[in-house]
Write a protein that holds these residues in place. Structure first.
Motif, PDB file in Angstrom:
ATOM      1  N   ALA A 233       0.181  14.007   1.401  1.00 58.49           N
ATOM      2  CA  ALA A 233       0.826  14.463   2.631  1.00 58.49           C
ATOM      3  C   ALA A 233       0.831  13.366   3.688  1.00 58.49           C
ATOM      4  CB  ALA A 233       0.113  15.708   3.161  1.00 58.49           C
ATOM      5  N   LEU A 234      -0.234  12.568   3.740  1.00 55.01           N
ATOM      6  CA  LEU A 234      -0.300  11.493   4.728  1.00 55.01           C
ATOM      7  C   LEU A 234       0.726  10.398   4.423  1.00 55.01           C
ATOM      8  CD1 LEU A 234      -1.920  10.621   7.239  1.00 55.01           C
ATOM      9  CD2 LEU A 234      -3.364   9.260   5.729  1.00 55.01           C
ATOM     10  N   ALA A 235       0.921  10.116   3.149  1.00 54.95           N
ATOM     11  CA  ALA A 235       1.940   9.141   2.770  1.00 54.95           C
ATOM     12  C   ALA A 235       3.318   9.610   3.209  1.00 54.95           C
ATOM     13  CB  ALA A 235       1.907   8.914   1.261  1.00 54.95           C
ATOM     14  N   LEU A 236       3.589  10.898   3.064  1.00 56.42           N
ATOM     15  CA  LEU A 236       4.873  11.452   3.498  1.00 56.42           C
ATOM     16  C   LEU A 236       5.010  11.358   5.011  1.00 56.42           C
ATOM     17  CD1 LEU A 236       7.485  12.884   2.724  1.00 56.42           C
ATOM     18  CD2 LEU A 236       6.246  15.068   2.856  1.00 56.42           C
ATOM     19  N   ALA A 237       3.889  11.599   5.750  1.00 55.28           N
ATOM     20  CA  ALA A 237       3.924  11.502   7.213  1.00 55.28           C
ATOM     21  C   ALA A 237       4.234  10.071   7.646  1.00 55.28           C
ATOM     22  CB  ALA A 237       2.602  11.960   7.798  1.00 55.28           C
ATOM     23  N   GLU A 238       3.688   9.072   6.929  1.00 56.38           N
ATOM     24  CA  GLU A 238       3.960   7.671   7.275  1.00 56.38           C
ATOM     25  C   GLU A 238       5.415   7.327   7.007  1.00 56.38           C
ATOM     26  OE1 GLU A 238      -0.042   5.085   6.748  1.00 56.38           O
ATOM     27  OE2 GLU A 238       0.708   5.964   4.870  1.00 56.38           O
ATOM     28  N   VAL A 239       5.970   7.841   5.898  1.00 57.19           N
ATOM     29  CA  VAL A 239       7.373   7.596   5.576  1.00 57.19           C
ATOM     30  C   VAL A 239       8.277   8.154   6.671  1.00 57.19           C
ATOM     31  CG1 VAL A 239       9.234   8.192   3.979  1.00 57.19           C
ATOM     32  CG2 VAL A 239       7.013   7.464   3.100  1.00 57.19           C
ATOM     33  N   ASN A 240       7.876   9.298   7.228  1.00 59.57           N
ATOM     34  CA  ASN A 240       8.667   9.945   8.277  1.00 59.57           C
ATOM     35  C   ASN A 240       8.396   9.359   9.652  1.00 59.57           C
ATOM     36  OD1 ASN A 240       9.960  11.715   6.476  1.00 59.57           O
ATOM     37  ND2 ASN A 240       8.241  13.173   6.582  1.00 59.57           N
ATOM     38  N   GLY A 241       7.617   8.264   9.714  1.00 59.09           N
ATOM     39  CA  GLY A 241       7.379   7.584  10.982  1.00 59.09           C
ATOM     40  C   GLY A 241       6.375   8.278  11.875  1.00 59.09           C
ATOM     41  N   GLY A 242       5.580   9.190  11.303  1.00 61.41           N
ATOM     42  CA  GLY A 242       4.549   9.855  12.094  1.00 61.41           C
ATOM     43  C   GLY A 242       5.099  10.773  13.159  1.00 61.41           C
TER      44      GLY A 242
END
Length: 637
Positions: free
Chosen positions: A378-387
């Motif tokens: 989930a954190l990797a996805l959050a980083e991809v979405n620019g936080g």
């Protein structure tokens, strides 16, 4: 043979002293009065004999005149006998009063007899002896006077005795209060409550109280110094110096202990990553970056916002985590937290800072690897979405349908009324493998399932029904103990929120008092995080149970270690050290030293020390070598 108490001995001495003094005073007075009256009787007899002898001699020893004079003297009633003896010693004229004058009881006459010695005087006729006059005074009047004096003296002696007794009573009661204060202090010490008392004014009791207070003060000081040393050690071993948050090892131990508990609470785990922290450090410089991280850590370390039992940690340079109950960190609150933290970082950097956040809930059956895998994805996805938003990882375990507070209240009331609960048991074993007692958490029946406490306890607290659940659990445990004499003991987890109910302590004490024999094997414990904000109420609970045979302790001990400095006057029986310190303890020398110190300080004030969350035999073996009395956890069967 019943022993006589010191107070009874003092009372006996006071009463004996008063009685002896009164009896001695009365006896001395009466004997002195009797001697005086005997002297008066002798003087009266002598005066009367001399007077009659002189008058009869002046009348030439005329018998008729002598008889007249004797009758006149005798009729006054002051003489028992008057006799005129001729020269041969034969009575010539004799008057005897055979009647005994009243006014004094016979027993009094026998106890204090008055001796009335007859007096004699010679009668002459010219140069010839005409005989003797013998006079014996009547003692009846003297007895009456002596009896009346005895009554008067007895009255005043009694009054004086009452006054002396009252004064003595005040003195004895003062000594009694002082002694009882010292006795209560000594009793409190045996109950692991180190309290001081006011020093009495008397030198003897004052010195005793002073010595006891000095001993208690030294114990407190030693205890506080050791507690401060252990707290400093705990901070150095388990916390990050810059942010004051827990470090990775401690947090992973806490997470593992939480997931290993029989009842996994409804908690949310949040993972946070500050993007480009190395570049920020180069741009801002280390001092300013440390200040930024310190404020970042302070924002996460907020028990008022996230709950007393929440924990925030710094896993590595840029990764942080927060574990708290879902009621404190639901999706909306996590989103608000994200925006606040991002704004804080941007204010330091002077530009937007990437802040990625992910969250997941903890469920029964999860492992640490399961939870962290969900969060990493989930954190990797959050980083991809620019936080820009918080990513919530879904669990593989299906959730129970949500129920309203009203519906939960109805379910809990029905369960209490129909006894829709049961206690499940988990072993707590000592170093020899024997059963110290069994932990007995509560389960709620819902249809065909038995729900763990983590699923219904938050709603019981919210709907103010938790005190009733705790009382039901204690009643159930007492009944099982009474039905099973071979059971070593049952440990019941009480919610600290029950202390918010004003009648809980009274009802609990009455319940235990009604099953006093079974209560000797009852263990009750409250979580450290709940005790801290209700410390005075918890103290009142300990005082209410101090004369009952049950045991009371604190579980999850060490999460808020500052509590250890206040244990010296609680009177609890044991501590259950939190599993955060126990995980892989055989590999962690720092926590070994810390836990050994906890055992020493606990044993020095008479507390048993138990480790919870034990998963392996290696952990148990190491814990016993450090001084633990018993262990419990998934690896203890």
């Amino acid at each position: 043979m019943k022993r006589v108490s010191l107070i009874q001995q003092l009372w006996f001495l006071v009463v004996a002293a008063v009685v002896l003094a009164a009896a001695g005073s009365l006896a001395a007075n009466l004997y002195n009065a009797r001697d005086y009256l005997e002297q008066q009787l002798a003087a009266q007899s002598a005066d009367a004999a001399n007077s009659l002898a002189l008058l009869i001699t002046q009348n030439q020893a005329d018998k008729a005149m002598g008889e007249t004079l004797i009758n006149a003297a005798f009729d006054q009633g002051h003489f028992r006998r008057i006799t005129w003896l001729d020269p041969e010693g034969k009575p010539k004229i004799q008057r005897i009063n055979a009647a005994q004058f009243g006014g004094a009881p016979d027993w009094f006459r026998q106890v204090l007899p008055l001796s009335s010695t007859p007096a004699r005087a010679m009668i002459s006729s010219g140069w010839m002896q005409a005989g003797l006059i013998e006079v014996e005074s009547e003692a009846g009047y003297a007895y009456a006077s002596l009896w009346q004096g005895a009554l008067t003296v007895s009255f005043w002696v009694l009054m004086a005795g009452i006054v002396v007794g009252l004064i003595g009573s005040l003195g004895v009661n003062t000594i009694r209060r002082q002694l009882l204060a010292v006795v209560d202090q000594a009793k409190a010490i045996t109950q692991r409550r180190f309290v001081t008392i006011p020093e009495p004014e008397g030198p003897e009791m004052g010195r005793l109280a002073q010595a006891m207070n000095a001993m208690v003060t030294r114990v407190k000081l030693m205890f506080e110094e050791e507690a401060a040393r252990l707290e400093e050690m705990r901070q150095q071993i388990n916390f990050d110096k810059v942010t004051a948050l827990a470090n990775r090892d401690y947090f992973m131990g806490r997470l593992g202990a939480t997931l290993g508990e029989p009842d996994v609470a409804q908690e949310m785990l949040v993972l946070i990553r500050i993007g480009g922290l190395a570049e920020l450090n180069a741009q801002l410089g280390r001092p300013l970056t440390d200040e930024m991280l310190a404020q970042f850590g302070q924002a996460l370390r907020n028990p008022r916002r996230f709950g007393d039992d929440s924990i925030a940690a710094r896993l590595n340079g840029a990764d942080f985590t927060l574990l708290a109950l879902q009621s404190h960190v639901d999706a909306d609150k996590i989103s608000t937290l994200h925006d606040e933290l991002a704004a804080q970082l941007s204010s330091f950097a002077g530009q937007p800072v990437l802040l990625a956040m992910a969250a997941t809930d903890l469920r029964q059956g999860d492992s640490v690897r399961d939870v962290m895998s969900r969060l990493d994805a989930a954190l990797a996805l959050a980083e991809v979405n620019g936080g820009r938003r918080v990513e919530v990882a879904t669990s593989n375990v299906s959730k129970q349908p949500a129920l309203t507070a009203e519906r939960w209240g109805g379910l809990l009331d029905q369960a209490v009324a129909e006894r829709g609960f049961k206690l499940v048991r988990f072993a707590v074993r000592n170093a020899q493998g024997g059963m110290l007692h069994e932990e007995a958490p509560l389960r709620l029946r819902q249809g065909e399932e038995w729900l763990p406490a983590g699923q219904f306890l938050p709603m019981a607290i919210r709907t103010r029904r938790v005190a009733g659940l705790d009382l039901a659990a204690v009643a159930m445990a007492l009944q099982q103990l009474a039905d099973d004499p071979g059971c070593a003991g049952l440990g019941v987890n009480l919610a600290a929120e029950s202390l918010d109910d004003d009648s809980f302590i009274t009802q609990l004490a009455a319940l235990i008092r009604g099953q006093r024999q079974a209560a000797g094997r009852l263990w009750m414990e409250m979580a450290e995080a709940g005790v801290m904000p209700r410390f005075e109420r918890f103290r009142a609970l300990c005082l209410a149970l101090e004369d009952l045979p049950c045991k009371i302790g604190i579980e999850h001990f060490g999460r808020q270690f500052s509590l250890i400095g206040q244990l010296h006057d609680l009177g609890i029986d044991y501590l259950k050290v939190d599993g955060s310190f126990v995980q892989q303890i055989e590999q962690h020398s720092g926590n070994q030293s810390f836990l050994k110190g906890v055992c020493n300080i606990g044993h020095n004030i008479g507390l048993g020390v138990i480790a919870e969350g034990v998963k392996t035999e290696a952990e148990a073996s190491m814990l016993f070598s450090l001084g633990f009395d018993a262990v419990t956890g998934p690896g203890v069967k």
